[in-house]
Design a protein around this motif. Structure first.
Motif, mmCIF file in Angstrom:
data_model
loop_
_atom_site.group_PDB
_atom_site.id
_atom_site.type_symbol
_atom_site.label_atom_id
_atom_site.label_comp_id
_atom_site.label_asym_id
_atom_site.label_seq_id
_atom_site.Cartn_x
_atom_site.Cartn_y
_atom_site.Cartn_z
ATOM 1 N N ALA A 229 0.699 -1.089 0.003
ATOM 2 C CA ALA A 229 -0.003 -0.114 0.056
ATOM 3 C C ALA A 229 0.827 1.301 -0.091
ATOM 4 C CB ALA A 229 -0.853 -0.025 1.091
ATOM 5 N N GLU A 232 4.415 2.887 -5.087
ATOM 6 C CA GLU A 232 3.868 3.381 -6.398
ATOM 7 C C GLU A 232 4.939 3.075 -7.274
ATOM 8 O OE1 GLU A 232 2.677 7.368 -6.200
ATOM 9 O OE2 GLU A 232 1.158 7.099 -4.681
ATOM 10 N N GLU A 242 -2.808 -0.081 -8.237
ATOM 11 C CA GLU A 242 -2.632 -0.386 -7.078
ATOM 12 C C GLU A 242 -2.123 -1.690 -6.752
ATOM 13 O OE1 GLU A 242 -5.889 -1.277 -3.009
ATOM 14 O OE2 GLU A 242 -6.455 -0.303 -4.766
#
Length: 267
Positions: A229, A232, A242
C-alpha cells in the motif's frame, strides 16, 4: 594462458548466487558452453563469432559491461576482429546449411512432375478424345451468382462509417517492454522495506522512508515490497495501479523477454 575473462565471469556469477544451470536457463545458452567460457576453453564453442556472442550475452546477464570481455578476447585472438571473424567463421546454423539440398530435391521433383504432365498431354492417339478432355464442362462455364462483398472493417452493414475501437488505441499506447525497462519506484505513506534486483544483481535493499523515489533500468527487474500500500511503480511511463493492500508483501517482476510486468501477492 589465462586472460582473466573466465575468472571474472565466474566471480560475478558466484557473487550473485547463480548456478550454471540457472544461468543456462535464463540466457538460453548451453550449460556446457557457459562452463567453457568460465574455463576459457574458447576452441570448444564453434568459432570466434559464437564466442563473442556468448560473451556479450553472458556478461549482460551477470550485470557486467560486455565490451571489455570482447576486447580482451580479441587481444588474445587477433583473428577474432569483427571483419576477420565474419569472413572466416561460418554464420549459418546446421539447419540452414542443409537448405540447399532441400531446394535441389524440390527442384528435381518439380521438373519430374512437369515432364510427366507434358508427356500426358501428347500421349493420346485419339485427337477427339484429347479435345474432349481439354474442353471445359459447359456447366462450369455458367456465370456464378455474385455474392455481396463483405463490408470494409471501418463500415457497418448499413454502409455508415464506424469509429475505431478504443481497445486498438489502448494497445497502441502500451509501452514496448521488449525494447528495455525503465522502472520508477516511489515510496508513500509511512515507508516500506523493499529489495530491488536488476538483471540478477541486488542493487538496493533496505527500509525506504516516505518520499523516496528512484529509477532503475534493465532487461529484468524484480521488486519485493514489504508493504504494497506504500509503494507506487511506473514502467516506461505507465503506472501499474494499486499493488496490494496495507501490510501485503508483493513481488513485481518485469521482463523484456516476456514484454510484460507481473504483480504477485507473496504474503
Amino acid at each position: 594462458m589465462s586472460t582473466g575473462i573466465g575468472d571474472a565471469l565466474r566471480a560475478a556469477r558466484e557473487r550473485a548466487g547463480i548456478t550454471l544451470a540457472d544461468a543456462a536457463a535464463e540466457t538460453r545458452i548451453r550449460q556446457s558452453f557457459l562452463a567453457a567460457l568460465e574455463r576459457e576453453e574458447f576452441d570448444h564453442l564453434g568459432g570466434d563469432v559464437y564466442v563473442k556472442g556468448f560473451l556479450r550475452s553472458y556478461a549482460r546477464f551477470l550485470g557486467l559491461d560486455p565490451d571489455p570481455f570482447v576486447e580482451a578476447f580479441v587481444q588474445v585472438r587477433p583473428e577474432a576482429s569483427e571483419w576477420g571473424s565474419m569472413a572466416s567463421e561460418p554464420i549459418e546454423t546446421p539447419s540452414q546449411a542443409r537448405r540447399p539440398i532441400a531446394v535441389v530435391v524440390a527442384a528435381v521433383a518439380v521438373l519430374v512432375l512437369g515432364g510427366l504432365a507434358f508427356l500426358g498431354t501428347i500421349a493420346g492417339d485419339d485427337p477427339e478424345e484429347t479435345d474432349e478432355v481439354a474442353a471445359p464442362d459447359p456447366v462450369e462455364e455458367e456465370t456464378p451468382t455474385p455474392t455481396p462483398e463483405p463490408a470494409e472493417p471501418d463500415e457497418d452493414p448499413t454502409g455508415e462509417p464506424t469509429e475505431p475501437e478504443e481497445d486498438e488505441e489502448e494497445e497502441t499506447d502500451e509501452p514496448d517492454l521488449a525494447e528495455g525497462i525503465v522502472l520508477d519506484f516511489t515510496v508513500a505513506g509511512t515507508g516500506t522495506w523493499a529489495r530491488v534486483t536488476v538483471d540478477g544483481v541486488v542493487v538496493n535493499e533496505r527500509i525506504f522512508d516516505a518520499g523516496f523515489s528512484e529509477t532503475y533500468e534493465g532487461d529484468n527487474i524484480l521488486l519485493r515490497i514489504g508493504d504494497a500500500a506504500n509503494a507506487e511503480i511506473e514502467v516506461n511511463g505507465e503506472g501499474l495501479g494499486e499493488l496490494g493492500g496495507s501490510g501485503q508483501v508483493v513481488e513485481v517482476s518485469c521482463s523484456t523477454e516476456r514484454a510484460a510486468c507481473d504483480v504477485d501477492v507473496v504474503a
